[in-house]
Design a protein around this motif. Sequence first.
Motif, PDB file in Angstrom:
ATOM      1  N   THR A 172       0.876  -1.159   0.000  1.00  0.00           N
ATOM      2  CA  THR A 172       0.000   0.000   0.000  1.00  0.00           C
ATOM      3  C   THR A 172       0.918   1.215   0.000  1.00  0.00           C
ATOM      4  OG1 THR A 172      -1.874  -1.022   1.137  1.00  0.00           O
ATOM      5  CG2 THR A 172      -1.678   1.342   1.306  1.00  0.00           C
ATOM      6  N   GLY A 173       0.922   1.963  -1.103  1.00  0.00           N
ATOM      7  CA  GLY A 173       1.898   3.030  -1.250  1.00  0.00           C
ATOM      8  C   GLY A 173       3.294   2.450  -1.245  1.00  0.00           C
ATOM      9  N   ALA A 174       4.149   2.970  -0.370  1.00  0.00           N
ATOM     10  CA  ALA A 174       5.527   2.487  -0.278  1.00  0.00           C
ATOM     11  C   ALA A 174       5.700   1.401   0.767  1.00  0.00           C
ATOM     12  CB  ALA A 174       6.456   3.661   0.056  1.00  0.00           C
ATOM     13  N   ASN A 175       4.613   1.000   1.421  1.00  0.00           N
ATOM     14  CA  ASN A 175       4.712   0.092   2.554  1.00  0.00           C
ATOM     15  C   ASN A 175       4.257  -1.313   2.192  1.00  0.00           C
ATOM     16  OD1 ASN A 175       5.332   2.157   4.727  1.00  0.00           O
ATOM     17  ND2 ASN A 175       3.426   2.974   3.876  1.00  0.00           N
ATOM     18  N   ARG A 176       5.117  -2.290   2.470  1.00  0.00           N
ATOM     19  CA  ARG A 176       4.739  -3.678   2.257  1.00  0.00           C
ATOM     20  C   ARG A 176       3.801  -4.127   3.366  1.00  0.00           C
ATOM     21  NH1 ARG A 176       8.495  -9.144   2.607  1.00  0.00           N
ATOM     22  NH2 ARG A 176       6.877 -10.583   1.848  1.00  0.00           N
ATOM     23  N   ILE A 177       2.656  -4.729   2.989  1.00  0.00           N
ATOM     24  CA  ILE A 177       1.701  -5.186   3.985  1.00  0.00           C
ATOM     25  C   ILE A 177       1.465  -6.693   3.913  1.00  0.00           C
ATOM     26  CG2 ILE A 177       0.559  -2.952   4.098  1.00  0.00           C
ATOM     27  CD1 ILE A 177      -1.715  -4.130   2.413  1.00  0.00           C
ATOM     28  N   GLY A 178       2.154  -7.378   3.005  1.00  0.00           N
ATOM     29  CA  GLY A 178       1.991  -8.819   2.903  1.00  0.00           C
ATOM     30  C   GLY A 178       2.456  -9.340   1.561  1.00  0.00           C
ATOM     31  N   ASN A 179       1.897 -10.465   1.146  1.00  0.00           N
ATOM     32  CA  ASN A 179       2.208 -11.089  -0.138  1.00  0.00           C
ATOM     33  C   ASN A 179       0.940 -11.292  -0.952  1.00  0.00           C
ATOM     34  OD1 ASN A 179       4.919 -11.322   0.479  1.00  0.00           O
ATOM     35  ND2 ASN A 179       4.867 -13.526   0.863  1.00  0.00           N
ATOM     36  N   ILE A 180       1.087 -11.282  -2.268  1.00  0.00           N
ATOM     37  CA  ILE A 180       0.003 -11.655  -3.164  1.00  0.00           C
ATOM     38  C   ILE A 180       0.515 -12.752  -4.082  1.00  0.00           C
ATOM     39  CG2 ILE A 180       0.564  -9.817  -4.827  1.00  0.00           C
ATOM     40  CD1 ILE A 180      -2.466  -9.694  -5.447  1.00  0.00           C
ATOM     41  N   SER A 181      -0.302 -13.766  -4.296  1.00  0.00           N
ATOM     42  CA  SER A 181       0.070 -14.879  -5.168  1.00  0.00           C
ATOM     43  C   SER A 181      -0.965 -15.046  -6.268  1.00  0.00           C
ATOM     44  CB  SER A 181       0.175 -16.189  -4.383  1.00  0.00           C
ATOM     45  OG  SER A 181       1.197 -16.141  -3.418  1.00  0.00           O
ATOM     46  N   LEU A 182      -0.480 -15.204  -7.497  1.00  0.00           N
ATOM     47  CA  LEU A 182      -1.330 -15.637  -8.601  1.00  0.00           C
ATOM     48  C   LEU A 182      -1.215 -17.155  -8.669  1.00  0.00           C
ATOM     49  CD1 LEU A 182      -0.496 -13.018 -11.379  1.00  0.00           C
ATOM     50  CD2 LEU A 182      -2.067 -12.837  -9.444  1.00  0.00           C
ATOM     51  N   VAL A 183      -2.321 -17.828  -8.486  1.00  0.00           N
ATOM     52  CA  VAL A 183      -2.338 -19.284  -8.404  1.00  0.00           C
ATOM     53  C   VAL A 183      -2.934 -19.837  -9.686  1.00  0.00           C
ATOM     54  CG1 VAL A 183      -3.174 -21.278  -7.109  1.00  0.00           C
ATOM     55  CG2 VAL A 183      -2.586 -19.156  -5.899  1.00  0.00           C
ATOM     56  N   GLY A 184      -2.106 -20.530 -10.475  1.00  0.00           N
ATOM     57  CA  GLY A 184      -2.600 -21.129 -11.706  1.00  0.00           C
ATOM     58  C   GLY A 184      -3.431 -22.371 -11.449  1.00  0.00           C
ATOM     59  N   GLU A 185      -3.962 -22.929 -12.503  1.00  0.00           N
ATOM     60  CA  GLU A 185      -4.794 -24.124 -12.383  1.00  0.00           C
ATOM     61  C   GLU A 185      -3.991 -25.297 -11.835  1.00  0.00           C
ATOM     62  OE1 GLU A 185      -6.055 -24.716 -16.353  1.00  0.00           O
ATOM     63  OE2 GLU A 185      -7.553 -23.109 -16.333  1.00  0.00           O
ATOM     64  N   ASP A 186      -4.694 -26.182 -11.116  1.00  0.00           N
ATOM     65  CA  ASP A 186      -4.034 -27.398 -10.657  1.00  0.00           C
ATOM     66  C   ASP A 186      -4.042 -28.435 -11.775  1.00  0.00           C
ATOM     67  OD1 ASP A 186      -6.641 -28.396 -10.697  1.00  0.00           O
ATOM     68  OD2 ASP A 186      -6.890 -28.295  -8.533  1.00  0.00           O
ATOM     69  N   THR A 187      -3.611 -29.659 -11.484  1.00  0.00           N
ATOM     70  CA  THR A 187      -3.508 -30.686 -12.518  1.00  0.00           C
ATOM     71  C   THR A 187      -4.859 -31.104 -13.074  1.00  0.00           C
ATOM     72  OG1 THR A 187      -3.457 -32.377 -10.777  1.00  0.00           O
ATOM     73  CG2 THR A 187      -1.327 -31.589 -11.622  1.00  0.00           C
ATOM     74  N   ASN A 188      -5.940 -30.761 -12.368  1.00  0.00           N
ATOM     75  CA  ASN A 188      -7.288 -31.046 -12.858  1.00  0.00           C
ATOM     76  C   ASN A 188      -7.886 -29.879 -13.629  1.00  0.00           C
ATOM     77  OD1 ASN A 188      -7.423 -33.649 -11.641  1.00  0.00           O
ATOM     78  ND2 ASN A 188      -7.880 -32.689  -9.659  1.00  0.00           N
ATOM     79  N   GLY A 189      -7.076 -28.818 -13.829  1.00  0.00           N
ATOM     80  CA  GLY A 189      -7.571 -27.646 -14.543  1.00  0.00           C
ATOM     81  C   GLY A 189      -8.509 -26.779 -13.726  1.00  0.00           C
ATOM     82  N   GLU A 190      -8.392 -26.856 -12.396  1.00  0.00           N
ATOM     83  CA  GLU A 190      -9.286 -26.124 -11.497  1.00  0.00           C
ATOM     84  C   GLU A 190      -8.484 -25.341 -10.462  1.00  0.00           C
ATOM     85  OE1 GLU A 190     -11.512 -29.328  -9.818  1.00  0.00           O
ATOM     86  OE2 GLU A 190     -12.938 -29.415 -11.480  1.00  0.00           O
TER      87      GLU A 190
END
Length: 216
Positions: A172-190
Amino acid sequence: MMNILSKTKVLFLSAALTAGVLSTSCGDGTSSSNIQVPGVENMSVTLVQDNVLISMVFENLQLDGGLRYNIPKYPNSYLEISPDLQSAGTLMAISVSLKDVFDTKLQTLDPATLPGGRSLPGIAGGRLPAVAFSIEKFKNMGFYLGPKMFGVFIPLKNLGIGNSIITARYYTGANRIGNISLVGEDTNGENAGILLLLDMNASVKKSLATVAKKFD
């Protein structure tokens, strides 16, 4: 529904989530860039009275009307979706009460991974106490709460990253407040989506608890 962010006076959750000091600004005039989430705009984390508000707009999702959903096991928290007033997309606003965050009973919930069984990125052991539920257009949402972390998983397709999981710092602005992850599909496509994990260490909790008490 009124645009929550434009109709409510908010305090930015900036230094409070990194150094334990609540601030009403985004920082010192500088800013750090967050990873871009395909199909998502205007993602933000703010503090409204004693509620952490996570909001975002889904560009490619259209709804005719809005609904508010209670979050299981979080009696003072809710999720709301509605047509976005400023675009053709859909606004999601997740309001998490600090009263719920500080509720030690939630720490006794069964620990869970990401939907589908993959480990939570950045978490030792890959699990946190969690509740899961589904709403229209969003299957298998998850809310996670650990001693030093609060998180939410939001299902989202078409991220374009295959089966990968990409994790970056969230600011948020210049301050780190955590992590964000983009999670792709699993092996079942879900089970693709966004995982946002917010830092809730002892100093942060102490600062936010002071805020929460003002609204008891």
